[in-house]
Write a protein that holds these residues in place. Structure first.
Motif, PDB file in Angstrom:
ATOM      1  N   VAL A  80     -22.625  -3.411 -24.365  1.00 54.97           N
ATOM      2  CA  VAL A  80     -22.998  -4.333 -25.447  1.00 54.97           C
ATOM      3  C   VAL A  80     -23.177  -5.746 -24.902  1.00 54.97           C
ATOM      4  N   LEU A  81     -22.287  -6.176 -24.018  1.00 56.44           N
ATOM      5  CA  LEU A  81     -22.401  -7.512 -23.445  1.00 56.44           C
ATOM      6  C   LEU A  81     -23.678  -7.678 -22.620  1.00 56.44           C
ATOM      7  N   ALA A  82     -24.013  -6.677 -21.825  1.00 57.51           N
ATOM      8  CA  ALA A  82     -25.227  -6.756 -21.009  1.00 57.51           C
ATOM      9  C   ALA A  82     -26.470  -6.800 -21.889  1.00 57.51           C
ATOM     10  N   THR A  83     -26.500  -5.953 -22.915  1.00 56.04           N
ATOM     11  CA  THR A  83     -27.653  -5.927 -23.813  1.00 56.04           C
ATOM     12  C   THR A  83     -27.759  -7.223 -24.606  1.00 56.04           C
ATOM     13  N   ALA A  84     -26.631  -7.711 -25.103  1.00 55.37           N
ATOM     14  CA  ALA A  84     -26.641  -8.970 -25.850  1.00 55.37           C
ATOM     15  C   ALA A  84     -27.054 -10.133 -24.950  1.00 55.37           C
ATOM     16  N   GLY A  85     -26.605 -10.119 -23.708  1.00 60.19           N
ATOM     17  CA  GLY A  85     -27.017 -11.164 -22.768  1.00 60.19           C
ATOM     18  C   GLY A  85     -28.517 -11.154 -22.522  1.00 60.19           C
ATOM     19  N   GLY A  86     -29.091  -9.968 -22.380  1.00 59.74           N
ATOM     20  CA  GLY A  86     -30.540  -9.876 -22.206  1.00 59.74           C
ATOM     21  C   GLY A  86     -31.292 -10.356 -23.434  1.00 59.74           C
ATOM     22  N   LEU A  87     -30.787 -10.027 -24.602  1.00 58.05           N
ATOM     23  CA  LEU A  87     -31.422 -10.461 -25.838  1.00 58.05           C
ATOM     24  C   LEU A  87     -31.313 -11.966 -26.012  1.00 58.05           C
ATOM     25  N   ALA A 132     -31.725  -3.149 -18.558  1.00 61.31           N
ATOM     26  CA  ALA A 132     -31.595  -1.936 -17.737  1.00 61.31           C
ATOM     27  C   ALA A 132     -30.124  -1.616 -17.479  1.00 61.31           C
ATOM     28  N   LEU A 133     -29.348  -2.637 -17.166  1.00 67.64           N
ATOM     29  CA  LEU A 133     -27.920  -2.438 -16.946  1.00 67.64           C
ATOM     30  C   LEU A 133     -27.252  -1.925 -18.220  1.00 67.64           C
ATOM     31  N   GLY A 134     -27.620  -2.492 -19.355  1.00 63.76           N
ATOM     32  CA  GLY A 134     -27.070  -2.020 -20.623  1.00 63.76           C
ATOM     33  C   GLY A 134     -27.410  -0.568 -20.874  1.00 63.76           C
TER      34      GLY A 134
END
Length: 57
Positions: A41-48, A11-13
């Protein structure tokens, strides 16, 4: 309860990607776009990566 953090990071991403797009449309400086884009990108990658099964528990 384990799935809360990845969803929050996704969501943040998404919010950050939307913010970057909005900044782009308003003609913001390139530096601001890069910073917000990298954070997205960092937030999305962290979630993944949080969802990737690994060692431990």
């Amino acid at each position: 309860m384990d799935a809360v953090l990845p969803v929050a990071l996704f969501a943040l991403g998404g919010v950050l990607i939307g913010g970057a797009w909005s900044l782009h449309r308003q003609g913001a400086p390139r530096r601001a776009l890069v910073i917000v884009g990298v954070l997205a990108v960092l937030a999305t990658a962290g979630g993944l990566l949080w969802l990737v099964p690994g060692e431990g528990g």
